[in-house]
Design a protein around this motif. Structure first.
Motif, PDB file in Angstrom:
ATOM      1  N   TRP A 452     -45.956 -26.703   1.236  1.00 48.76           N
ATOM      2  CA  TRP A 452     -45.554 -25.694   1.584  1.00 48.76           C
ATOM      3  C   TRP A 452     -46.229 -24.492   2.096  1.00 48.76           C
ATOM      4  N   GLN A 453     -45.853 -23.704   2.991  1.00 50.93           N
ATOM      5  CA  GLN A 453     -46.591 -22.706   3.571  1.00 50.93           C
ATOM      6  C   GLN A 453     -46.033 -21.250   3.420  1.00 50.93           C
ATOM      7  N   ALA A 454     -44.773 -21.324   2.659  1.00 48.02           N
ATOM      8  CA  ALA A 454     -44.201 -20.346   2.186  1.00 48.02           C
ATOM      9  C   ALA A 454     -43.316 -20.595   1.126  1.00 48.02           C
ATOM     10  N   LEU A 455     -42.796 -19.628   0.376  1.00 49.39           N
ATOM     11  CA  LEU A 455     -41.983 -19.944  -0.845  1.00 49.39           C
ATOM     12  C   LEU A 455     -40.939 -20.297  -0.381  1.00 49.39           C
ATOM     13  N   SER A 505     -48.487 -14.696  -3.394  1.00 45.02           N
ATOM     14  CA  SER A 505     -49.603 -15.634  -2.788  1.00 45.02           C
ATOM     15  C   SER A 505     -49.821 -16.413  -4.281  1.00 45.02           C
ATOM     16  N   ASP A 506     -49.746 -15.752  -5.496  1.00 43.66           N
ATOM     17  CA  ASP A 506     -50.039 -16.590  -6.546  1.00 43.66           C
ATOM     18  C   ASP A 506     -48.668 -17.622  -6.938  1.00 43.66           C
ATOM     19  N   GLU A 507     -47.535 -16.718  -6.723  1.00 46.35           N
ATOM     20  CA  GLU A 507     -46.395 -17.747  -6.657  1.00 46.35           C
ATOM     21  C   GLU A 507     -46.332 -18.913  -5.659  1.00 46.35           C
ATOM     22  N   LYS A 510     -48.534 -21.636  -7.172  1.00 45.52           N
ATOM     23  CA  LYS A 510     -48.053 -22.116  -8.391  1.00 45.52           C
ATOM     24  C   LYS A 510     -47.066 -23.358  -7.965  1.00 45.52           C
ATOM     25  N   CYS A 511     -46.334 -22.955  -6.804  1.00 42.99           N
ATOM     26  CA  CYS A 511     -45.232 -23.733  -6.305  1.00 42.99           C
ATOM     27  C   CYS A 511     -46.039 -25.053  -5.662  1.00 42.99           C
ATOM     28  N   GLU A 513     -48.790 -26.314  -6.267  1.00 43.07           N
ATOM     29  CA  GLU A 513     -49.583 -27.371  -7.228  1.00 43.07           C
ATOM     30  C   GLU A 513     -48.166 -28.212  -7.922  1.00 43.07           C
ATOM     31  N   GLN A 514     -46.951 -27.511  -8.000  1.00 43.32           N
ATOM     32  CA  GLN A 514     -46.038 -28.385  -8.691  1.00 43.32           C
ATOM     33  C   GLN A 514     -45.098 -29.183  -7.665  1.00 43.32           C
ATOM     34  N   GLN A 515     -45.272 -29.011  -6.180  1.00 44.66           N
ATOM     35  CA  GLN A 515     -44.769 -29.543  -5.141  1.00 44.66           C
ATOM     36  C   GLN A 515     -44.810 -31.129  -5.488  1.00 44.66           C
ATOM     37  N   PRO A 516     -43.550 -31.744  -5.382  1.00 41.87           N
ATOM     38  CA  PRO A 516     -43.667 -33.295  -5.426  1.00 41.87           C
ATOM     39  C   PRO A 516     -44.405 -33.911  -4.009  1.00 41.87           C
TER      40      PRO A 516
END
Length: 714
Positions: A452-455, A505-507, A510-511, A513-516
């Motif tokens: 992901w390049q964006a939230l 950026s931190d969020e 985090k996403c 790192e948890q991305q399937p």
């Protein structure tokens, strides 16, 4: 044999040469080693920390062991961790201590060796110490390495050695040239970025050896045209081939420049994809900079034929010898290592790496390969170990290649823990395999093609409704009116904006790192988040050079082929352009013929008053003014409004089709033009979002058109 001189004659000759004229450098002061700016800052930082410690603890004695232990302990607690670990690393604490002792020694009397050894227990000097000092060394607690590390949980090493294998090199090149949505300030930045990556990969250089290191800030040390030797020779197949020898400004060779490592890069004996050819990019850079003395065009260089037994030297203009090929365009100074490292990190993130490969990762892989006897197959992705031979180069060659002075450096710092052996194959049938270990070595860097390049919309909504985020936005909103006139308010608002960006950026991290990361059955099953990955595909036709390079660079061809010539020509053009999109088709600068009053003086400067102001020269000057005076979006909007107004005055209706870059005059003609696009929905841009997207399916879109009462143009 020269006549022997008496001491009187010897010193008489010295005085005649001027030894007694100026003795300013002869004094009783200690001569200290010159320090780089970065080192001086580190020493100053450590000494400032000590000064702060003495304010909290008046009477603190830097020669007292207990005081120094307490000082180092405070430092260890104060250091911010990295790589996701809030605790300091053991080596970071040791470096702070070394900076303090070295800085103190330069400005004060030396801290006793018994004390420094007791605090750090670094190094082994048993032979040089007296029995009493050796006993003291054993008596003193290994403070940083044992109790402090146990108390704080200091990591011995945070960043595990990673290896930039061939597939990672390919992923970066594919992203940069075939898929990249990043628009650089100048098109040549893209060429320079890839040229540097190639040089680093194929010469195993450190990042600060081709551009100015942060440790050598302001020194101008790095890579210049004088450090490159271009040549043409006949290869093993009897064909003309370009080659370049480069000289690295290697670490620890400041006072021995004659020992700097030299490396040769070439086109390659076997055909490979053009983006793997380091000569191609460097040749484009040199031609764009008019570096060659006897050849000025690409065609002249490609027609060179050389004798069979020697290298023909392509000499450079003396005027470019002191010019760095990799420079900051706005200042003309050498590019800085931190700028390039940030650009490489951002490229790696766009390519799908949560922790992008670094130059040192590619250096580690290169040094490993130099130590192994490899035979590359025609595929650029595979290689196999030759049975019966374990070394291609000697230890001396590997040390010179890596710029090492100690033979143990490779084994201690670069050799993988997986030694690349295959005892299983050797135990049974003697058929050794390397591919398994190579693949595991490549896994030290993980890539997710769908990173992901964006939230995602849900995560962004949740973040924007947190108490911390809303409080920052309210403060920014309150400061907005004052920031226009008050510099303090403006600085405070900018700091809040930075905090807001960091939260996002931190969020996102985090996403990520948890991305399937499930392996897809087919690339068509991928659902790309956001608009990023489709952007270049939609706009590549606006950049004809990049459009061609996105295809031609991945063809297997030599430089002198039609494809190779096309790639070289397009790279030269990129190096000479001011913008990746010089103009928007349909909105060319000449479509705006208005000359604003504030541009009149600038127009006179561009065309020159002694010459007549012909329509052609007026249009050229206007284009130059418009292209430099306004941002592209504003410039195109101005041209669009002016040209549309002009056409409407003549035809009653006019509109620009942004898909085919064609102006259509007449309402009925515009309606028919829109129908022609709607009847071919597969040609329309397909933009998918993470939470809602439309797939351009002909049947579904046709049904939508037939049931919709709006005109096609609406």
């Amino acid at each position: 044999m020269p006549k022997k001189k008496s001491p009187e004659n010897f010193f008489q000759r010295a005085r005649e040469k001027g030894s007694g004229i100026n003795k300013e450098i002869v004094n009783g002061a200690e001569v200290q080693k010159h320090l780089a700016d970065k080192t001086q800052k580190n020493y100053a930082r450590a000494l400032n920390l000590w000064n702060g410690c003495t304010q909290d603890h008046p009477g603190a004695d830097p020669y007292d062991l207990e005081t120094l232990k307490d000082f180092v302990r405070e430092i260890a607690y104060g250091i911010d961790g990295a790589y996701g670990d809030p605790k300091a690393g053991e080596k970071s604490v040791l470096q702070y201590w070394k900076d303090f002792t070295a800085g103190w020694r330069r400005s004060n009397s030396t801290i006793p060796s018994t004390t420094t050894l007791s605090v750090t227990n670094v190094g082994t000097i048993w032979l040089s110490l007296s029995p009493l000092l050796r006993a003291l060394k054993l008596t003193f607690v290994q403070f940083i390495k044992e109790p402090l590390r146990v108390e704080l949980g200091l990591a011995h090493r945070k960043r595990i050695r990673s290896y930039g294998t061939t597939n990672h090199f390919i992923h970066l090149g594919t992203q940069l040239w075939e898929k990249d949505w990043q628009i650089y300030d100048k098109p040549r930045v893209r060429v320079d970025t890839w040229a540097k990556i190639q040089l680093y990969v194929f010469t195993s250089a450190r990042v600060g050896e081709y551009i100015e290191s942060t440790c050598r800030a302001g020194s101008g040390r790095g890579f210049y045209y004088r450090d490159m030797t271009f040549g043409v020779f006949r290869n093993e197949h009897g064909k003309a081939e370009f080659a370049i020898q480069v000289v690295r400004d290697a670490k620890n060779l400041t006072w021995a420049p004659e020992k700097r490592p030299e490396h040769s890069v070439h086109e390659g004996l076997e055909p490979r994809p053009l983006f793997c050819n380091p000569v191609l990019t460097m040749l484009a850079r040199a031609i764009a900079d008019h570096a060659f003395r006897d050849y000025s065009t690409m065609e002249e260089l490609l027609e060179i034929e050389t004798p069979n037994d020697e290298m023909y030297h392509l000499r450079q203009h003396e005027s470019v010898h002191g010019k760095p090929p990799f420079l900051v365009i706005s200042t003309g100074e050498m590019e800085k290592a931190d700028t390039f490292s940030r650009r490489l990190r951002e490229l790696g993130t766009r390519a799908g790496y949560l922790r992008p490969p670094t130059i040192h990762d590619f250096r580690a892989e290169g040094l490993y390969l130099v130590g192994m006897f490899l035979r590359f197959s025609r595929s650029i992705c595979t290689h196999e170990l030759i049975h019966g031979a374990d070394k291609l180069y000697s230890t001396a060659q590997r040390m010179k290649h890596g710029g090492h002075k100690d033979e143990r450096t490779f084994g201690d710092s670069y050799m993988p823990n997986n030694a690349g052996t295959d005892l299983q194959g050797g135990y049974f049938d003697g058929k050794l395999r390397s591919i398994v270990n190579d693949r595991f070595r490549g896994m030290t860097l993980h890539r997710n093609p769908e990173l992901w390049q964006a939230l995602p919309a849900k995560k962004q909504y949740e973040l924007e409704n947190t108490r911390e985020f809303t409080a920052i936005e309210e403060e920014i909103k309150a400061l907005a009116p004052m920031a226009k006139t008050d510099s303090t308010a403006k600085d405070s608002r900018n700091a809040l904006m930075a905090q807001k960006r960091k939260l996002v950026s931190d969020e996102l991290h985090k996403c990520q790192e948890q991305q399937p990361g499930r392996l897809l059955a087919s690339p068509d099953d991928a659902v790309m988040m956001g608009y990023h990955r489709t952007q270049f595909h939609r706009v590549r036709r606006l950049m004809p050079q990049r459009d061609r390079l996105a295809s031609n660079l991945f063809l297997v061809a030599p430089i002198r082929s039609d494809e190779g010539r096309s790639v070289l020509r397009d790279m030269i053009a990129l190096c000479q352009q001011d913008a990746e999109v010089p103009f928007r088709p349909g909105l060319e600068p000449e479509k705006c013929t208005c000359l604003m009053a504030d541009h009149k003086l600038e127009l006179d400067r561009c065309v020159g008053s002694p010459k007549p102001l012909t329509p052609l020269r007026t249009r050229q000057a206007t284009n130059e003014i418009l292209s430099h005076s306004k941002p592209a979006a504003e410039r195109w909007r101005h041209i669009y409004g002016y040209h549309k107004k002009k056409l409407v005055a003549s035809f009653g209706f006019a509109e620009l089709c942004f898909e085919c870059s064609e102006w259509i005059v007449g309402q009925d003609e515009w309606n028919d033009h829109c129908i022609s696009h709607l009847e071919r929905p597969e040609m329309l841009p397909d933009h998918r979002e993470g939470c809602m997207y439309m797939t351009s399916h002909p049947a579904g879109l046709s049904a939508t058109i037939s049931s919709n009462p709006l005109r096609p143009s609406s």
